[in-house]
Write a protein that holds these residues in place. Structure first.
Motif, mmCIF file in Angstrom:
data_model
loop_
_atom_site.group_PDB
_atom_site.id
_atom_site.type_symbol
_atom_site.label_atom_id
_atom_site.label_comp_id
_atom_site.label_asym_id
_atom_site.label_seq_id
_atom_site.Cartn_x
_atom_site.Cartn_y
_atom_site.Cartn_z
ATOM 1 N N SER A 71 0.834 -1.199 0.000
ATOM 2 C CA SER A 71 0.000 0.000 0.000
ATOM 3 C C SER A 71 0.874 1.256 0.000
ATOM 4 O O SER A 71 0.530 2.256 -0.625
ATOM 5 N N THR A 72 2.021 1.184 0.662
ATOM 6 C CA THR A 72 2.924 2.339 0.657
ATOM 7 C C THR A 72 3.444 2.593 -0.758
ATOM 8 O O THR A 72 3.415 3.714 -1.263
ATOM 9 N N PHE A 73 3.893 1.518 -1.383
ATOM 10 C CA PHE A 73 4.414 1.634 -2.735
ATOM 11 C C PHE A 73 3.324 2.135 -3.690
ATOM 12 O O PHE A 73 3.563 3.015 -4.529
ATOM 13 N N ALA A 74 2.122 1.591 -3.538
ATOM 14 C CA ALA A 74 1.020 1.997 -4.418
ATOM 15 C C ALA A 74 0.712 3.478 -4.251
ATOM 16 O O ALA A 74 0.404 4.174 -5.217
ATOM 17 N N ALA A 75 0.805 3.964 -3.007
ATOM 18 C CA ALA A 75 0.515 5.376 -2.761
ATOM 19 C C ALA A 75 1.538 6.266 -3.463
ATOM 20 O O ALA A 75 1.186 7.269 -4.095
ATOM 21 N N VAL A 76 2.810 5.872 -3.368
ATOM 22 C CA VAL A 76 3.863 6.664 -4.013
ATOM 23 C C VAL A 76 3.681 6.642 -5.530
ATOM 24 O O VAL A 76 3.779 7.661 -6.217
ATOM 25 N N LEU A 77 3.355 5.454 -6.034
ATOM 26 C CA LEU A 77 3.138 5.304 -7.476
ATOM 27 C C LEU A 77 1.948 6.156 -7.935
ATOM 28 O O LEU A 77 1.982 6.799 -8.987
ATOM 29 N N MET A 78 0.915 6.148 -7.114
ATOM 30 C CA MET A 78 -0.294 6.917 -7.418
ATOM 31 C C MET A 78 0.058 8.400 -7.568
ATOM 32 O O MET A 78 -0.387 9.082 -8.483
ATOM 33 N N GLU A 79 0.894 8.873 -6.645
ATOM 34 C CA GLU A 79 1.290 10.283 -6.692
ATOM 35 C C GLU A 79 2.072 10.550 -7.973
ATOM 36 O O GLU A 79 1.783 11.514 -8.687
ATOM 37 N N ARG A 80 2.995 9.648 -8.287
ATOM 38 C CA ARG A 80 3.881 9.856 -9.434
ATOM 39 C C ARG A 80 3.065 9.866 -10.734
ATOM 40 O O ARG A 80 3.271 10.713 -11.590
ATOM 41 N N VAL A 81 2.155 8.901 -10.855
ATOM 42 C CA VAL A 81 1.437 8.726 -12.128
ATOM 43 C C VAL A 81 0.276 9.706 -12.266
ATOM 44 O O VAL A 81 0.102 10.357 -13.295
ATOM 45 N N ALA A 82 -0.523 9.825 -11.201
ATOM 46 C CA ALA A 82 -1.787 10.542 -11.366
ATOM 47 C C ALA A 82 -1.754 11.965 -10.829
ATOM 48 O O ALA A 82 -2.307 12.874 -11.452
ATOM 49 N N PHE A 83 -1.108 12.181 -9.686
ATOM 50 C CA PHE A 83 -1.279 13.479 -9.035
ATOM 51 C C PHE A 83 -0.181 14.480 -9.399
ATOM 52 O O PHE A 83 -0.424 15.674 -9.392
ATOM 53 N N ARG A 84 1.017 13.993 -9.739
ATOM 54 C CA ARG A 84 2.077 14.941 -10.033
ATOM 55 C C ARG A 84 1.738 15.831 -11.243
ATOM 56 O O ARG A 84 1.932 17.035 -11.184
ATOM 57 N N PRO A 85 1.170 15.228 -12.313
ATOM 58 C CA PRO A 85 0.842 16.075 -13.472
ATOM 59 C C PRO A 85 -0.189 17.169 -13.166
ATOM 60 O O PRO A 85 -0.232 18.168 -13.874
ATOM 61 N N VAL A 86 -1.019 16.957 -12.160
ATOM 62 C CA VAL A 86 -2.062 17.962 -11.904
ATOM 63 C C VAL A 86 -1.779 18.735 -10.613
ATOM 64 O O VAL A 86 -2.656 19.395 -10.069
ATOM 65 N N ARG A 87 -0.531 18.653 -10.159
ATOM 66 C CA ARG A 87 -0.220 19.211 -8.854
ATOM 67 C C ARG A 87 -0.532 20.702 -8.757
ATOM 68 O O ARG A 87 -0.971 21.195 -7.725
ATOM 69 N N ASN A 88 -0.281 21.414 -9.862
ATOM 70 C CA ASN A 88 -0.479 22.860 -9.803
ATOM 71 C C ASN A 88 -1.860 23.298 -10.257
ATOM 72 O O ASN A 88 -2.128 24.485 -10.405
ATOM 73 N N SER A 89 -2.735 22.313 -10.497
ATOM 74 C CA SER A 89 -4.085 22.676 -10.926
ATOM 75 C C SER A 89 -4.927 23.046 -9.713
ATOM 76 O O SER A 89 -4.470 22.973 -8.574
#
Lengths: 297, 385
Positions: A71-89
């Motif tokens: 779950s820790t790894f999945a959370a980090v991956l989730m941030e990298r794949v999905a949330f980083r591109p929209v971080r400044n939105s």
């Protein structure tokens, strides 16, 4: 009196689980301003790891760290794949992204694992109960309370003593200034997701040990409860999230335990009514974050 | 004039062409995702098996092949209504609707106005055909019948005090109210009632309350299903309640058998049991051949039953039957041999007469307790929620 104490133990166990869940949401929110509705799916992932470990004959003692790791790894991956591109939105964009991540994961679980809920093999010791001073306490309740305490101490130490923890607190206070001090945004945010994933994993193990099964939609209810608890405690405040989680647990258990039978059907609306009442008196939650610059007009 | 003649003869050909349809279009609007997918997923597997088998033999009566038009309704009532409308527009003659009564009920007005017979995959609420009208059928032993069977069994075992835990959220989860009615009719006593919310994770408050009763009730009955049921029984046992627990068909799933010692002293009603050489054992063998693994739930066989009911109705009504004639044929079916049981619709309002099986759980193993016929005099009337 004994009944009251017994129900109080129940409330602590449930409240503790809610507190862990709410903390998971709050850690990420305090830094990014994102309410991650895919938090529940991190729990589901941990649940599936427990299930597969059971099938593969891996002992529960090893399955637990594997589930936490997943779950820790999945959370980090989730941030990298999905949330980083929209971080400044805008906050709305990130919120919708988190819903999308949750739905995509649910469909993946349904299509590639099973639509049916899958049994999780649990050690028998977890189903038992022990008697302490006349109180019958379920082992999984005791485990819930103990792991909540351990996680809270760990988190407190981490945030107040560790370099990364201090960096995260600084980022939560004022991200722009923290970056000017040389704190890397990517590291802090990835760290926040890792901690939220770890918290989701611990909560998932407690959650699954109660229900003995895991299904693709398992994450929905807990994330909803966590959201309520986080709002109740004060969004973005870690201590608030813990307080909100415990308060929600106490409200739910005490209502279920002591509301007259005729009113039991209305337990949930009454419970949420109490939450609204608390928020009416403390609009920013029980222990609002210092950095929450809510303006009242 | 010539043109008109040509046109009308073409039209006539087109009309007769469709009247002698080579396939029977069956619309399948079921929940392949979402909360009801636990049930509808396996049902549709069984249904496809039954249909493939019939089609491989040339079709119904050797001529009429069945064509399944499938749509996923995502366990959502509104989506069920939309999918049903689309299927009706596509010209299906029979509809299959989701497992629970509530989404099926959402499609009622469409089913009624289009006059297409609709069968819910596994809804067991006896109110479904009552509210649904002439075109709505169920495919499972009714809640009131299941509760009668389990209450009678409990009473015969000498259990006289009952505690029920139900949820007013759906028709199905209010089955314990029927159980309470039957218990009281038989002379037993209902010593307590509790409600829960669908999806409730924590049953510790209820369990503690039951554990603190003196004496504890002889039997605790609930129709909670996954994931609520495992949480419930584990909390109950952890709180120290040793009473007999009675459940219903919703917990006929692998999880129930892997709970461990907490599930000892658990009995539940379901739709069938693969006794040796029974049609269900035969079905399970075929299932393994088709899908390469053991059937994990009775809901596979329930889906196969659906195919058999449609086949029997179509045979009775003839290959050219329209949907109204098919409805009448279903309503008059008697003793159709399904995988789980003999199925009779004749003389009912759409809630089939089927066998009810009592299953006990012992050391994680399924044990057949019996397949008793319920006493019709004590079956409670359907209860409108």
């Amino acid at each position: 009196m004994e009944l009251f104490l017994q129900q109080t133990v129940n409330a602590f166990a449930l409240g503790g689980t809610y507190a862990l869940l709410a903390l998971g949401l709050a850690v990420v929110f305090s830094i990014m301003g994102l309410i991650n509705f895919a938090h529940g799916e991190l729990m589901t992932i941990a649940g599936y790891v427990l299930m597969y470990c059971g099938l593969a004959g891996i002992s529960f003692v090893f399955a637990v760290p594997l589930a936490l790791l997943a779950s820790t790894f999945a959370a980090v991956l989730m941030e990298r794949v999905a949330f980083r591109p929209v971080r400044n939105s805008s906050g709305a964009t990130m919120l919708v992204t988190s819903f999308a991540v949750a739905m995509i994961l649910q469909v993946i679980f349904q299509n590639f694992i099973s639509v049916r809920s899958q049994p999780v093999l649990l050690p028998e010791a977890l189903s038992g109960s022990i008697t302490i001073g006349g109180l019958v306490i379920g082992v999984n309740k005791l485990v819930a309370i103990i792991s909540t305490v351990i996680m809270l101490i760990f988190l407190d130490r981490f945030l107040s003593k560790q370099k990364y923890g201090i960096a995260m607190r600084a980022a939560a206070e004022d991200f722009a200034v923290a970056r000017l001090m040389g704190i890397r945004a990517n590291t802090v945010i990835a760290g926040a997701f890792a901690i939220s994933g770890l918290l989701a994993g611990v909560a998932a193990i407690l959650w699954v040990s109660q229900r003995a099964s895991v299904d693709p939609l398992m994450g929905f209810t807990p994330v909803l409860k966590a959201f309520i608890a986080a709002i109740l405690g004060g969004l973005g405040s870690l201590r608030g999230a813990v307080a909100g989680g415990f308060l929600l647990g106490f409200i739910e258990i005490y209502l279920a335990a002591f509301l007259p039978p005729a009113l039991q059907e209305f337990r949930d609306p009454i419970g949420l009514g109490l939450v609204v009442l608390v928020l009416l008196m403390r609009p920013n939650g029980l222990l609002p974050a210092a950095s929450l610059k809510a303006e009242k007009v | 004039m010539k043109k008109t003649l040509l046109m009308s003869s073409m039209l006539a050909m087109a009309v007769t062409g469709s009247a002698h349809a080579e396939t029977l279009k069956v619309g399948v609007a079921t929940a392949q995702t979402g909360a009801l997918a636990h049930y509808d997923g396996p049902v549709v597997e069984g249904l496809r098996m039954g249909v493939d088998e019939i089609n491989a033999a040339g079709g119904i009566g050797g001529t009429l092949k069945i064509e399944l038009v499938e749509k996923d309704v995502r366990s959502d009532a509104a989506q069920t209504a939309i999918a049903t409308q689309e299927l009706v527009d596509a010209g299906v003659k029979v509809l299959i609707l989701p497992c629970d009564a509530d989404p099926s009920l959402a499609a009622i007005s469409i089913v009624g106005s289009a006059q297409v017979p609709a069968i819910s995959t596994c809804a067991s609420s006896p109110t479904l055909p009552m509210i649904g009208g002439d075109y709505m059928f169920a495919n499972f032993p009714g809640d009131n019948v299941q509760a009668t069977v389990s209450a009678q069994w409990a009473y015969d075992q000498g259990m006289e005090t009952a505690y029920i835990v139900y949820s007013p959220d759906t028709q199905y989860t209010s089955m314990p109210l029927y159980f309470a009615d039957v218990m009281e009719t038989l002379g037993g006593e209902v010593v307590g009632k509790d409600t829960y919310t669908l999806g409730q994770q924590d049953f510790s408050a209820i369990s503690t309350r039951i554990a603190n009763m003196d004496p504890q009730p002889d039997v605790v009955m609930t129709s909670a299903y996954e994931p609520d049921f495992p949480s419930f029984i584990k909390a109950l046992r952890a709180a120290g309640v040793t009473s007999q627990v009675i459940g219903s068909d919703g917990i006929d799933s692998p999880t129930t058998f892997s709970i461990g010692p907490a599930a000892d002293r658990l009995v539940f009603t379901t739709a069938g049991h693969p006794t040796e050489n029974s049609p269900m054992a035969e079905f399970n063998a075929k299932y393994k051949e088709t899908y390469g693994e053991e059937s994990q739930t009775v809901f596979n066989a329930i889906g196969y039953d659906l195919a058999k009911v449609i086949e029997a109705a179509s045979l009775a009504a003839g290959p050219d039957a329209n949907s109204q004639e098919l409805r009448d044929a279903i309503a008059n079916l008697e003793n159709v041999q399904g995988a789980t049981s003999l199925i009779t619709y004749k003389g009912t309002n759409g809630m089939p007469v089927r066998e009810v099986t009592l299953i006990g759980v012992m050391d994680g193993e399924r044990q057949l307790i019996g397949q008793p016929s319920p006493n019709p005099d004590i079956i409670p009337a359907p209860r409108m929620q």
